[in-house]
Motif scaffolding. Sequence first.
Motif, PDB file in Angstrom:
ATOM      1  N   HIS A   7       0.853  -1.189   0.000  1.00 45.26           N
ATOM      2  CA  HIS A   7       0.000   0.000   0.000  1.00 45.26           C
ATOM      3  C   HIS A   7       0.892   1.244   0.000  1.00 45.26           C
ATOM      4  O   HIS A   7       1.900   1.296   0.712  1.00 45.26           O
ATOM      5  CB  HIS A   7      -0.889   0.042   1.237  1.00 45.26           C
ATOM      6  N   PRO A   9      -0.149   4.885   0.656  1.00 48.60           N
ATOM      7  CA  PRO A   9      -1.192   5.872   0.953  1.00 48.60           C
ATOM      8  C   PRO A   9      -0.714   7.300   0.727  1.00 48.60           C
ATOM      9  O   PRO A   9       0.473   7.598   0.784  1.00 48.60           O
ATOM     10  CB  PRO A   9      -1.475   5.624   2.435  1.00 48.60           C
ATOM     11  N   GLN A  10      -1.664   8.166   0.490  1.00 46.21           N
ATOM     12  CA  GLN A  10      -1.360   9.581   0.311  1.00 46.21           C
ATOM     13  C   GLN A  10      -1.681  10.404   1.553  1.00 46.21           C
ATOM     14  O   GLN A  10      -1.372  11.580   1.609  1.00 46.21           O
ATOM     15  CB  GLN A  10      -2.163  10.135  -0.874  1.00 46.21           C
ATOM     16  N   SER A  12      -1.869  10.445   6.011  1.00 46.10           N
ATOM     17  CA  SER A  12      -1.401   9.779   7.228  1.00 46.10           C
ATOM     18  C   SER A  12      -2.493   8.935   7.867  1.00 46.10           C
ATOM     19  O   SER A  12      -2.238   7.826   8.317  1.00 46.10           O
ATOM     20  CB  SER A  12      -0.904  10.818   8.230  1.00 46.10           C
ATOM     21  N   GLU A  14      -4.916   7.333   6.518  1.00 46.78           N
ATOM     22  CA  GLU A  14      -5.086   6.085   5.785  1.00 46.78           C
ATOM     23  C   GLU A  14      -3.968   5.098   6.140  1.00 46.78           C
ATOM     24  O   GLU A  14      -4.207   3.898   6.323  1.00 46.78           O
ATOM     25  CB  GLU A  14      -5.069   6.358   4.289  1.00 46.78           C
ATOM     26  N   ALA A  15      -2.745   5.602   6.258  1.00 47.04           N
ATOM     27  CA  ALA A  15      -1.619   4.740   6.620  1.00 47.04           C
ATOM     28  C   ALA A  15      -1.820   4.126   7.987  1.00 47.04           C
ATOM     29  O   ALA A  15      -1.550   2.943   8.196  1.00 47.04           O
ATOM     30  CB  ALA A  15      -0.322   5.543   6.591  1.00 47.04           C
ATOM     31  N   ARG A  17      -4.654   3.598   9.597  1.00 53.55           N
ATOM     32  CA  ARG A  17      -5.740   2.615   9.577  1.00 53.55           C
ATOM     33  C   ARG A  17      -5.262   1.294   8.988  1.00 53.55           C
ATOM     34  O   ARG A  17      -5.576   0.219   9.501  1.00 53.55           O
ATOM     35  CB  ARG A  17      -6.921   3.159   8.769  1.00 53.55           C
ATOM     36  N   GLN A  18      -4.484   1.386   7.906  1.00 51.52           N
ATOM     37  CA  GLN A  18      -4.003   0.161   7.278  1.00 51.52           C
ATOM     38  C   GLN A  18      -3.041  -0.590   8.199  1.00 51.52           C
ATOM     39  O   GLN A  18      -3.110  -1.809   8.342  1.00 51.52           O
ATOM     40  CB  GLN A  18      -3.309   0.489   5.960  1.00 51.52           C
ATOM     41  N   TYR A  26       5.086  -1.026   8.438  1.00 54.98           N
ATOM     42  CA  TYR A  26       5.473   0.177   7.705  1.00 54.98           C
ATOM     43  C   TYR A  26       6.805  -0.062   7.005  1.00 54.98           C
ATOM     44  O   TYR A  26       7.658  -0.809   7.489  1.00 54.98           O
ATOM     45  CB  TYR A  26       5.630   1.357   8.670  1.00 54.98           C
ATOM     46  N   VAL A  48       3.017  -1.040   4.266  1.00 55.47           N
ATOM     47  CA  VAL A  48       2.473   0.299   4.064  1.00 55.47           C
ATOM     48  C   VAL A  48       3.640   1.249   3.810  1.00 55.47           C
ATOM     49  O   VAL A  48       4.446   1.513   4.706  1.00 55.47           O
ATOM     50  CB  VAL A  48       1.665   0.768   5.294  1.00 55.47           C
TER      51      VAL A  48
END
Length: 345
Positions: A7, A9-10, A12, A14-15, A17-18, A26, A48
Amino acid sequence: MNPVTFHAPQASAEALRQAARDGAAYIAGGTNLIDLMKEGVMRPASLVDINSLPLDTIAPTEQGGLLLGATARNADTAYHPLVRSGYPLLSAAILAGASPQIRNMASDGGNLLQRTRCHYFYDIAVPCNKRVPGSGCSAIGGLTRQHAILGASEHCIATHPSDMCVALAALGAVVHASSEQGERRIDFTDFHRLPGANPERDNTLLPGELITAIELPPAGQFAAHSAYLKLRDRASYAFALVSVAAALDIGPDGTVRAARVALGGVAHKPWRVPAAEDALLGKQPASAAFDACAELLLAGARGHGQNDFKIPMARRAVVRALGQAAAGTIDNMHAAPDSAAREPL
């Protein structure tokens, strides 16, 4: 092969949550994580990518310190003008580690999350409590040359590999972390754990928590008298047998007004003992005071056969590093004075 979902993400939120989902990890530079995945030591279900998040800034704080963004690269940090001028100890420690190529890729936040380089941890064919809790520690009674002499337990005698973290411990850094539960500040001395009965837990981060920055308090008083000494099997690209981050504030009367000393390569975390630093206060920066500091730092040290040599080596390294710091900052960007380079351990 185990498939891994990736993933990028654009935002923070969203990151976070993932990453809160089971098995997510990460990734920024990936200089340690990718190796661990290749060896089968770590098998995250998903990765992520946090490189798109705005976490790469290095900037002064309102309190006069410095904030290092988690995705700032090690090389950029080491050569940053504010780090070189205000925190030469940190610059020296970073430049003592890894290789130029790895420092260009590795992130500051990722450096904190490095896992031990214990060969039993990397060998998935043998028991390791850090890798598989409750399976046993193959290092105990095995090859222990690289292993801990302080803070170990019957469950694990591995050491933390970072050079950067030894300097951060000495400087009293604070880790900023974020999750869906909010923001958190963690004193550096509380960030990494000793193994105890749960060596699989390297640090005090919560599941899904992301390092966003590392805060350095003002340290201008130490800028003129600091040194990072790393003793290793070869001059480049080797982990420390023993390392010392030393910084002194020397007053007009020539006595020590403040001191910071941390050891690397000897424990499951960077090793700092405030009482050892306090023993230097009001003293002339000389061998007798340095010896006393070293004895307090190494109190309770115990070898495991092949690494018994680390105890006298660490004592001499502390004395040497403090002597180098007293003589003037060594930043690893220039060669040490000939007298220091030839000084016997």
